[in-house]
Design a protein around this motif. Structure first.
Motif, PDB file in Angstrom:
ATOM      1  N   GLN A  55      -7.125   7.210  -9.759  1.00 41.26           N
ATOM      2  CA  GLN A  55      -6.246   6.395 -10.599  1.00 41.26           C
ATOM      3  C   GLN A  55      -6.292   4.934 -10.158  1.00 41.26           C
ATOM      4  O   GLN A  55      -6.337   4.035 -10.998  1.00 41.26           O
ATOM      5  N   ALA A  56      -6.323   4.694  -8.858  1.00 40.84           N
ATOM      6  CA  ALA A  56      -6.420   3.320  -8.350  1.00 40.84           C
ATOM      7  C   ALA A  56      -7.753   2.698  -8.771  1.00 40.84           C
ATOM      8  O   ALA A  56      -7.801   1.540  -9.191  1.00 40.84           O
ATOM      9  N   GLN A  57      -8.831   3.466  -8.683  1.00 41.39           N
ATOM     10  CA  GLN A  57     -10.142   2.975  -9.103  1.00 41.39           C
ATOM     11  C   GLN A  57     -10.146   2.664 -10.593  1.00 41.39           C
ATOM     12  O   GLN A  57     -10.704   1.663 -11.032  1.00 41.39           O
ATOM     13  N   LEU A  58      -9.507   3.530 -11.366  1.00 39.69           N
ATOM     14  CA  LEU A  58      -9.419   3.308 -12.805  1.00 39.69           C
ATOM     15  C   LEU A  58      -8.675   2.008 -13.108  1.00 39.69           C
ATOM     16  O   LEU A  58      -9.096   1.229 -13.966  1.00 39.69           O
ATOM     17  N   SER A  59      -7.598   1.769 -12.391  1.00 45.77           N
ATOM     18  CA  SER A  59      -6.843   0.522 -12.584  1.00 45.77           C
ATOM     19  C   SER A  59      -7.707  -0.688 -12.243  1.00 45.77           C
ATOM     20  O   SER A  59      -7.710  -1.684 -12.971  1.00 45.77           O
ATOM     21  N   ARG A  60      -8.443  -0.586 -11.125  1.00 48.11           N
ATOM     22  CA  ARG A  60      -9.342  -1.695 -10.752  1.00 48.11           C
ATOM     23  C   ARG A  60     -10.411  -1.895 -11.817  1.00 48.11           C
ATOM     24  O   ARG A  60     -10.749  -3.035 -12.175  1.00 48.11           O
ATOM     25  N   ASN A  61     -10.939  -0.802 -12.348  1.00 46.16           N
ATOM     26  CA  ASN A  61     -11.968  -0.899 -13.389  1.00 46.16           C
ATOM     27  C   ASN A  61     -11.417  -1.547 -14.658  1.00 46.16           C
ATOM     28  O   ASN A  61     -12.102  -2.347 -15.299  1.00 46.16           O
ATOM     29  N   LYS A  62     -10.170  -1.202 -15.016  1.00 51.46           N
ATOM     30  CA  LYS A  62      -9.566  -1.806 -16.206  1.00 51.46           C
ATOM     31  C   LYS A  62      -9.423  -3.308 -16.023  1.00 51.46           C
ATOM     32  O   LYS A  62      -9.711  -4.079 -16.940  1.00 51.46           O
ATOM     33  N   LEU A  63      -8.972  -3.724 -14.830  1.00 45.36           N
ATOM     34  CA  LEU A  63      -8.843  -5.154 -14.563  1.00 45.36           C
ATOM     35  C   LEU A  63     -10.199  -5.846 -14.637  1.00 45.36           C
ATOM     36  O   LEU A  63     -10.331  -6.937 -15.207  1.00 45.36           O
ATOM     37  N   LEU A  64     -11.208  -5.206 -14.067  1.00 44.74           N
ATOM     38  CA  LEU A  64     -12.556  -5.774 -14.094  1.00 44.74           C
ATOM     39  C   LEU A  64     -13.065  -5.901 -15.526  1.00 44.74           C
ATOM     40  O   LEU A  64     -13.661  -6.911 -15.898  1.00 44.74           O
ATOM     41  N   ILE A  65     -12.802  -4.888 -16.339  1.00 45.96           N
ATOM     42  CA  ILE A  65     -13.223  -4.924 -17.741  1.00 45.96           C
ATOM     43  C   ILE A  65     -12.545  -6.086 -18.457  1.00 45.96           C
ATOM     44  O   ILE A  65     -13.179  -6.811 -19.220  1.00 45.96           O
ATOM     45  N   GLU A  66     -11.254  -6.272 -18.201  1.00 46.60           N
ATOM     46  CA  GLU A  66     -10.539  -7.383 -18.835  1.00 46.60           C
ATOM     47  C   GLU A  66     -11.125  -8.723 -18.393  1.00 46.60           C
ATOM     48  O   GLU A  66     -11.289  -9.636 -19.203  1.00 46.60           O
ATOM     49  N   GLU A  67     -11.429  -8.841 -17.105  1.00 47.56           N
ATOM     50  CA  GLU A  67     -12.045 -10.075 -16.606  1.00 47.56           C
ATOM     51  C   GLU A  67     -13.398 -10.311 -17.276  1.00 47.56           C
ATOM     52  O   GLU A  67     -13.718 -11.434 -17.683  1.00 47.56           O
ATOM     53  N   LEU A  68     -14.181  -9.244 -17.409  1.00 50.35           N
ATOM     54  CA  LEU A  68     -15.492  -9.369 -18.039  1.00 50.35           C
ATOM     55  C   LEU A  68     -15.368  -9.735 -19.515  1.00 50.35           C
ATOM     56  O   LEU A  68     -16.166 -10.518 -20.035  1.00 50.35           O
ATOM     57  N   ARG A  69     -14.353  -9.177 -20.182  1.00 47.83           N
ATOM     58  CA  ARG A  69     -14.145  -9.538 -21.587  1.00 47.83           C
ATOM     59  C   ARG A  69     -13.802 -11.017 -21.714  1.00 47.83           C
ATOM     60  O   ARG A  69     -14.297 -11.702 -22.615  1.00 47.83           O
ATOM     61  N   GLY A  70     -12.938 -11.504 -20.809  1.00 43.32           N
ATOM     62  CA  GLY A  70     -12.597 -12.925 -20.831  1.00 43.32           C
ATOM     63  C   GLY A  70     -13.816 -13.793 -20.588  1.00 43.32           C
ATOM     64  O   GLY A  70     -14.033 -14.800 -21.278  1.00 43.32           O
ATOM     65  N   GLU A  71     -14.613 -13.396 -19.612  1.00 40.01           N
ATOM     66  CA  GLU A  71     -15.836 -14.137 -19.306  1.00 40.01           C
ATOM     67  C   GLU A  71     -16.796 -14.099 -20.489  1.00 40.01           C
ATOM     68  O   GLU A  71     -17.421 -15.113 -20.838  1.00 40.01           O
ATOM     69  N   ASN A  72     -16.878 -12.943 -21.139  1.00 42.49           N
ATOM     70  CA  ASN A  72     -17.747 -12.794 -22.309  1.00 42.49           C
ATOM     71  C   ASN A  72     -17.281 -13.722 -23.436  1.00 42.49           C
ATOM     72  O   ASN A  72     -18.111 -14.349 -24.114  1.00 42.49           O
ATOM     73  N   ARG A  73     -15.953 -13.801 -23.632  1.00 38.55           N
ATOM     74  CA  ARG A  73     -15.432 -14.718 -24.663  1.00 38.55           C
ATOM     75  C   ARG A  73     -15.799 -16.161 -24.334  1.00 38.55           C
ATOM     76  O   ARG A  73     -16.203 -16.924 -25.210  1.00 38.55           O
ATOM     77  N   ARG A  74     -15.662 -16.535 -23.045  1.00 38.67           N
ATOM     78  CA  ARG A  74     -16.016 -17.897 -22.638  1.00 38.67           C
ATOM     79  C   ARG A  74     -17.508 -18.162 -22.866  1.00 38.67           C
ATOM     80  O   ARG A  74     -17.886 -19.232 -23.352  1.00 38.67           O
ATOM     81  N   PHE A  75     -18.351 -17.182 -22.526  1.00 33.50           N
ATOM     82  CA  PHE A  75     -19.793 -17.341 -22.752  1.00 33.50           C
ATOM     83  C   PHE A  75     -20.099 -17.465 -24.246  1.00 33.50           C
ATOM     84  O   PHE A  75     -20.947 -18.264 -24.654  1.00 33.50           O
ATOM     85  N   ALA A  76     -19.416 -16.667 -25.060  1.00 29.22           N
ATOM     86  CA  ALA A  76     -19.649 -16.713 -26.510  1.00 29.22           C
ATOM     87  C   ALA A  76     -19.274 -18.087 -27.055  1.00 29.22           C
ATOM     88  O   ALA A  76     -20.006 -18.652 -27.880  1.00 29.22           O
ATOM     89  N   MET A  77     -18.141 -18.625 -26.590  1.00 30.17           N
ATOM     90  CA  MET A  77     -17.736 -19.958 -27.053  1.00 30.17           C
ATOM     91  C   MET A  77     -18.718 -21.019 -26.561  1.00 30.17           C
ATOM     92  O   MET A  77     -19.078 -21.938 -27.310  1.00 30.17           O
ATOM     93  N   ALA A  78     -19.179 -20.886 -25.320  1.00 36.58           N
ATOM     94  CA  ALA A  78     -20.150 -21.848 -24.786  1.00 36.58           C
ATOM     95  C   ALA A  78     -21.457 -21.763 -25.565  1.00 36.58           C
ATOM     96  O   ALA A  78     -22.076 -22.792 -25.875  1.00 36.58           O
ATOM     97  N   LEU A  79     -21.867 -20.547 -25.904  1.00 40.07           N
ATOM     98  CA  LEU A  79     -23.096 -20.364 -26.684  1.00 40.07           C
ATOM     99  C   LEU A  79     -22.944 -20.982 -28.072  1.00 40.07           C
ATOM    100  O   LEU A  79     -23.847 -21.668 -28.561  1.00 40.07           O
ATOM    101  N   GLN A  80     -21.790 -20.752 -28.678  1.00 40.69           N
ATOM    102  CA  GLN A  80     -21.545 -21.324 -30.000  1.00 40.69           C
ATOM    103  C   GLN A  80     -21.577 -22.853 -29.925  1.00 40.69           C
ATOM    104  O   GLN A  80     -22.180 -23.505 -30.779  1.00 40.69           O
ATOM    105  N   ALA A  81     -20.953 -23.420 -28.891  1.00 42.80           N
ATOM    106  CA  ALA A  81     -20.963 -24.880 -28.725  1.00 42.80           C
ATOM    107  C   ALA A  81     -22.391 -25.378 -28.518  1.00 42.80           C
ATOM    108  O   ALA A  81     -22.788 -26.411 -29.084  1.00 42.80           O
ATOM    109  N   ALA A  82     -23.163 -24.655 -27.717  1.00 39.28           N
ATOM    110  CA  ALA A  82     -24.557 -25.051 -27.467  1.00 39.28           C
ATOM    111  C   ALA A  82     -25.374 -24.983 -28.749  1.00 39.28           C
ATOM    112  O   ALA A  82     -26.214 -25.851 -29.016  1.00 39.28           O
ATOM    113  N   GLU A  83     -25.130 -23.944 -29.556  1.00 40.96           N
ATOM    114  CA  GLU A  83     -25.861 -23.828 -30.823  1.00 40.96           C
ATOM    115  C   GLU A  83     -25.503 -24.976 -31.767  1.00 40.96           C
ATOM    116  O   GLU A  83     -26.378 -25.535 -32.439  1.00 40.96           O
TER     117      GLU A  83
END
Length: 117
Positions: A55-83
């Motif tokens: 359960q603790a690992q699952l919680s850590r994984n959920k947090l990591l997924i949320e962080e990755l989603r945020g990073e992915n959104r930032r990359f998508a916006m940066a890519l859009q700006a670059a385009e």
């Protein structure tokens, strides 16, 4: 009477021995059940610990997924700006190429006139 009393006494001794044997068997069975219960409790405690770890690992994984989603959104916006920037640069480049072509044509018209003049 004495013979009957002796027989009754022997019967009582036999019954008492049988009861003692039954009691001993019941005690041994209870001890075995207690040991089985302790073993089951130990297994249950171990499984509960594993479940808490999972359960603790699952919680850590959920947090990591949320962080990755945020990073992915930032990359998508940066890519859009670059385009958008690339498209703007391509438009500017096209404009500069058109201006350069117009200048070449103008120079081409001016040069023969100045040579002949």
């Amino acid at each position: 009477l004495q013979l009957q009393a002796e027989q009754t006494c022997r019967q009582l001794v036999r019954i008492q021995e049988e009861h003692e044997q039954l009691l001993q068997a019941a005690v041994e069975q209870a001890e075995g059940l207690e040991q089985s219960l302790r073993n089951a409790e130990a297994v249950l405690a171990e499984r509960a610990a594993q479940l808490r770890d999972a359960q603790a690992q699952l919680s850590r994984n959920k947090l990591l997924i949320e962080e990755l989603r945020g990073e992915n959104r930032r990359f998508a916006m940066a890519l859009q700006a670059a385009e958008l920037k690339q498209k703007s640069m391509e438009q500017k480049n096209q404009l500069l190429e058109e201006q350069a072509s117009a200048l070449k044509q103008l120079i081409g018209k001016i040069t023969p006139a100045s040579l002949s003049g």
